[in-house]
Design a protein around this motif. Structure first.
Motif, short mmCIF file in Angstrom:
data_model
loop_
_atom_site.label_atom_id
_atom_site.label_comp_id
_atom_site.label_asym_id
_atom_site.label_seq_id
_atom_site.Cartn_x
_atom_site.Cartn_y
_atom_site.Cartn_z
N LEU A 181 9.03 -0.25 7.44
CA LEU A 181 8.56 0.81 6.72
C LEU A 181 7.07 0.51 5.91
N VAL A 182 6.26 1.24 6.21
CA VAL A 182 4.97 1.07 5.15
C VAL A 182 4.54 2.73 4.71
N TYR A 183 4.42 2.46 3.38
CA TYR A 183 4.23 3.87 2.78
C TYR A 183 2.82 3.65 1.97
N VAL A 203 -10.01 -1.99 5.11
CA VAL A 203 -10.15 -2.84 6.25
C VAL A 203 -9.79 -4.21 5.88
N SER A 204 -10.58 -4.60 4.92
CA SER A 204 -10.64 -6.19 4.62
C SER A 204 -9.98 -6.29 3.34
N ASP A 205 -9.64 -4.97 2.63
CA ASP A 205 -9.03 -5.36 1.29
C ASP A 205 -7.36 -5.53 1.35
N HIS A 206 -6.48 -4.49 1.81
CA HIS A 206 -5.12 -4.22 1.99
C HIS A 206 -4.69 -3.91 3.60
N PHE A 207 -5.52 -3.66 4.46
CA PHE A 207 -4.98 -3.55 5.75
C PHE A 207 -4.44 -4.79 6.35
N PRO A 208 -4.94 -5.96 5.80
CA PRO A 208 -4.38 -7.36 6.19
C PRO A 208 -2.79 -7.46 5.81
N LEU A 209 -2.64 -6.82 4.55
CA LEU A 209 -1.25 -7.03 4.27
C LEU A 209 -0.15 -6.16 5.19
N VAL A 210 -0.72 -5.07 5.61
CA VAL A 210 -0.12 -4.22 6.56
C VAL A 210 0.74 -5.26 7.74
#
Length: 307
Positions: free
Chosen positions: A141-143, A285-292
């Motif tokens: 899950l990702v919220y 896109v570069s900040d926290h999408f990579p954590l997803v």
């Protein structure tokens, strides 16, 4: 190379059809992701016509993304009107299971990652707790900004929740028969009278119990274990997904592998994100999408708890 897009319509019953936007890259066997929006919204929070948004980002990284419009919203039919009788109980017990079945009919019996914005996370966790057989079918899950009850007290909560949502929106529902959020520019899509009434009840500091049949989701969370969950909260989100309320939602969801991640300048990010920009800002896109991507790959140790 441009992502491939496809429109999928999922018959729910003799009168209602759900819409799924499918976005994928060259990988036909990409791992599936289901995305669900919050209240007064539709699936467009996750993608744009120009190829921006989290859905396109994940597709470019090989995922097969399915973005839902819940019943009556977006391109699902029929549109919400004064005659609509469904609410969040139907989303939890009918819409989400139907969307999961539709994706697995396309992809085969493989686990699906579930992802949500705002109240969509409440719907998703509730669906899994109410129908625990689905838990084994969900990989993670990702919220984004998901909370259930609003405990925080500030001016924004007084205006946006106490007045607009609890009083003004309720008056509109009673006079029109539904909440015409699009017409009054309160949101991107409308809400039924029942869905507004039920979410209003849960947003108050009250037990996590279904108003239709008394199903106790909090009690189920003490027995069931949700899939690994990454909870994002935004620094500049004073009441619609305040970090303290996101934490409370995580805590009341029972014991499960989880991280709570605050998106703020003081935690190392480029922006103090808000309830919408945590999905739509160009820096995401570069900040926290990579954590997803790390979370979807099961590399949970690569994602810190920074609350």
């Amino acid at each position: 190379m441009k992502n491939r897009e496809e429109d999928i319509f999922v018959p729910l019953n003799p009168t209602d059809t759900l819409y799924l936007k499918r976005i994928r890259h060259r990988h036909k066997d990409g791992v599936p992701v289901l995305m669900v929006h919050g209240v007064m919204a539709n699936g467009r929070i996750f993608y744009s016509g120009s190829g921006k948004g989290l859905a396109h980002y994940l597709a470019r990284h090989g995922y097969d993304v399915f973005i839902a419009d819940l019943r009556g919203r977006g391109q699902s039919t029929p549109k919400i009107s004064r005659h609509s009788q469904h609410g969040q109980t139907e989303i939890i017990s009918e819409d989400l299971p139907a969307l999961q079945r539709a994706i697995r009919q396309i992809k085969g019996e493989v686990p699906v990652h579930w992802m949500a914005h705002s109240w969509g996370g409440v719907h998703m966790s509730s669906a899994l707790l109410r129908q625990p057989q689905l838990i084994a079918e969900v990989a993670s899950l990702v919220y984004f900004g998901s909370k259930r009850s609003v405990h925080v007290r500030n001016v924004n909560k007084l205006l946006e929740v106490d007045f607009m949502w609890n009083i003004a929106a309720r008056i509109l529902c009673r006079s029109v028969g539904f909440l015409p959020a699009r017409k009054i520019r309160l949101g991107a899509d409308d809400e039924t009278d029942k869905s507004h009434k039920q979410s209003k009840q849960w947003a108050k500091v009250r037990p996590w119990v279904d108003s239709d049949d008394g199903f106790d989701y909090a009690a189920a969370a003490r027995v069931q274990q949700l899939p690994p969950a990454l909870y994002f909260a935004a620094q500049n989100d004073p009441c619609r997904g305040h970090r303290d309320d996101v934490r409370r939602f995580r805590d009341e969801s029972g014991s499960h592998e989880s991280r709570l991640h605050l998106l703020a300048r003081h935690t190392g990010y480029k922006q103090d994100y808000d309830h919408v920009s945590l999905l739509t800002h160009a820096d995401a896109v570069s900040d926290h999408f990579p954590l997803v991507l790390e979370w979807l790959a099961g590399r949970y140790g690569m994602v810190d708890e920074n609350y």
